[in-house]
Motif scaffolding. Sequence first.
Motif, PDB file in Angstrom:
ATOM      1  N   THR A   1      40.935  54.136  33.552  1.00 20.58           N
ATOM      2  CA  THR A   1      41.469  52.841  33.118  1.00 20.58           C
ATOM      3  C   THR A   1      41.314  51.794  34.215  1.00 20.58           C
ATOM      4  N   PHE A   2      40.263  51.967  35.048  1.00 16.17           N
ATOM      5  CA  PHE A   2      40.006  50.948  36.071  1.00 16.17           C
ATOM      6  C   PHE A   2      39.751  49.597  35.413  1.00 16.17           C
ATOM      7  N   SER A   3      40.291  48.556  36.000  1.00 16.87           N
ATOM      8  CA  SER A   3      39.956  47.185  35.600  1.00 16.87           C
ATOM      9  C   SER A   3      40.400  46.268  36.727  1.00 16.87           C
ATOM     10  N   ASP A   4      39.573  45.269  37.007  1.00 15.69           N
ATOM     11  CA  ASP A   4      39.995  44.274  38.002  1.00 15.69           C
ATOM     12  C   ASP A   4      41.196  43.486  37.507  1.00 15.69           C
ATOM     13  N   PHE A   5      41.412  43.493  36.174  1.00 16.69           N
ATOM     14  CA  PHE A   5      42.571  42.786  35.619  1.00 16.69           C
ATOM     15  C   PHE A   5      43.831  43.657  35.634  1.00 16.69           C
ATOM     16  N   THR A   6      43.675  44.916  35.998  1.00 18.94           N
ATOM     17  CA  THR A   6      44.824  45.815  36.114  1.00 18.94           C
ATOM     18  C   THR A   6      44.957  46.208  37.591  1.00 18.94           C
ATOM     19  N   PRO A   7      45.584  45.346  38.393  1.00 19.96           N
ATOM     20  CA  PRO A   7      45.595  45.591  39.834  1.00 19.96           C
ATOM     21  C   PRO A   7      46.213  46.930  40.214  1.00 19.96           C
ATOM     22  N   CYS A   8      47.110  47.451  39.385  1.00 22.09           N
ATOM     23  CA  CYS A   8      47.729  48.743  39.690  1.00 22.09           C
ATOM     24  C   CYS A   8      46.695  49.874  39.661  1.00 22.09           C
ATOM     25  N   HIS A   9      45.510  49.616  39.094  1.00 26.00           N
ATOM     26  CA  HIS A   9      44.465  50.646  38.994  1.00 26.00           C
ATOM     27  C   HIS A   9      43.241  50.283  39.826  1.00 26.00           C
TER      28      HIS A   9
END
Length: 570
Positions: free
Chosen positions: A45-53
Amino acid sequence: MTKRRSQHWFGGLGKDAFIHRSWMKNNGLPDDAFDGRPVIGICNTFSDFTPCHAHFRGLVEHIKAGVLEAGGLPLEFPVFSCGESNLRPTAMLFRNLASMDVEEAIRGNPMDGVVLMAGCDKTTPSLLMGAASCDLPTIVISGGPMLNGHFRGEEIGSGTDVWKFSEDVRAGLMSAQDFAGAESAMSRSPGHCMTMGTASTMASMVEALGMALPGNAAWPAVDARRNRLARLTGRRIVEMVEEDLRPSAVLGRDAFANAIRVNGAIGGSTNAVVHLLAIAGRVGTELTLDDWDRLGRDVPTILDLMPSGRFLMEDFCYAGGLPAVMKEIADLLRLDALTVTGKSVGENIADARNDNSEVIRPRDRALTAQGGIAVLRGNLAPDGAVIKPSAASPELMKHRGRAVVFEDIDDYKARVDHPALDIDETCVMVLKNCGPKGYPGMAEVGNMALPQKLLKKGVRDMVRISDARMSGTAFGTVVLHAAPEAAIGGPLALVSTGDMIEIDVEARRLHLDVTEAELARRRAAWAAPKPAMAGGYQSLYVERVLQADRGADLDFLVGCRGHAIPRESH
Ligand code: FES
């Protein structure tokens, strides 16, 4: 021996097998990659919009190494990343969408087992819901929390201190410059929120459910032992494929009973209620809102973490993590429950130890004698509403006050700080139309900030009631998830400013002191609010979402549809 699932794609000499193998070889896979070894899908679930990941590109390499070491073939695949801090109108609107993505990606691809890379709040339930509906061997690894925040000599916690700082700014107690400085100090390493918010709660829930290796909840994202856990997770899923150990064997009633009790012991987020109900629905295990009250009622909160207590996840990790908490409440757990280790809960926690009795307190020094989640009912919420007693003010747990009603979130924002708003600290703030259909997506707005004029007087808590959720990092005497919600004409829709409302947490009662005749009159005059958007996923969601007491899943997604091999594509 039965043919491995992935061999229905990669095995044999036919045209289709040629196609499946040949295209995979364009990345350098040798012939023996298709020799029947377990194919492990790694759901990233990597995403630059999901900083927790943001660190997941590194973490996944450790999982892959583990899979290879155990003789499997690791193949990574992306799914919708439900990041809490950026997604609007609320990440919860997309939890079910992400779960569909996960389910179909697993079923449609040649994999024998799955590693779910979770972290930020909604990612854990969405991945687990999707995987549970497929029921292939599955294991979860969480990304781990951030290191503790530090600002001006004090430790500060994700979310929890945001609410405090923003109220201090509005009360004139904190400068804009300090507010900006705290921003940088709070999120100082990769990882998810390091309070016992929803992310840490759900990482704890998967460990308590037996769906992740022991230690999953607490190791910080940047600790080498998080990478080590990822490697061991990769190794273990290969063994699980050989053992055919699937979620349906782990996620029975005992697993959910354990998770509910652990949630009470850690002072976990109210969001766990809707998420566990939804996960149970996918796997076909019966679980109700009343199970939450009954099983959690006598569990003391022994973990002294924000927002209920003082410490943060890094401290929790050094104190022994979740296995140490589970050992402290072992007599309340179903120790025979099977877990992804292939062993029971009891075996997993046998060697756990508590290394800091300030962080993980002994039961005779519990933070709250009765932790857990209290389920309130009454004419204001016939299908239930929830409150987290450990985060509430004891003096407000039994209260009668005058309702001050906000028709929706826009009305609240427009009027809450108006000097003419007729409100004092004895009032009950009521927010409507923020439930699953109303917001839509049941946003985390239930912990309404208090009116500025009361903050300036030093008031820090009031009774608040809504059909919304609240962030797991928040605190206060906040009644949430009122069902049925206002947008479908639930009783919350009928409350008027000036009505008297009674709350009694001990008696589990939530009462609107208005006659039945008057309520009937208001019901006849009620009109449903207009939906926020016509068409697209939002329309499907609003049409098919279940109420909070049923986990807010989409009705057609409930249940396990299995992992039968789909028809060939060519
Ligand atoms: Fe991702 Fe809090 S914003 S865990």
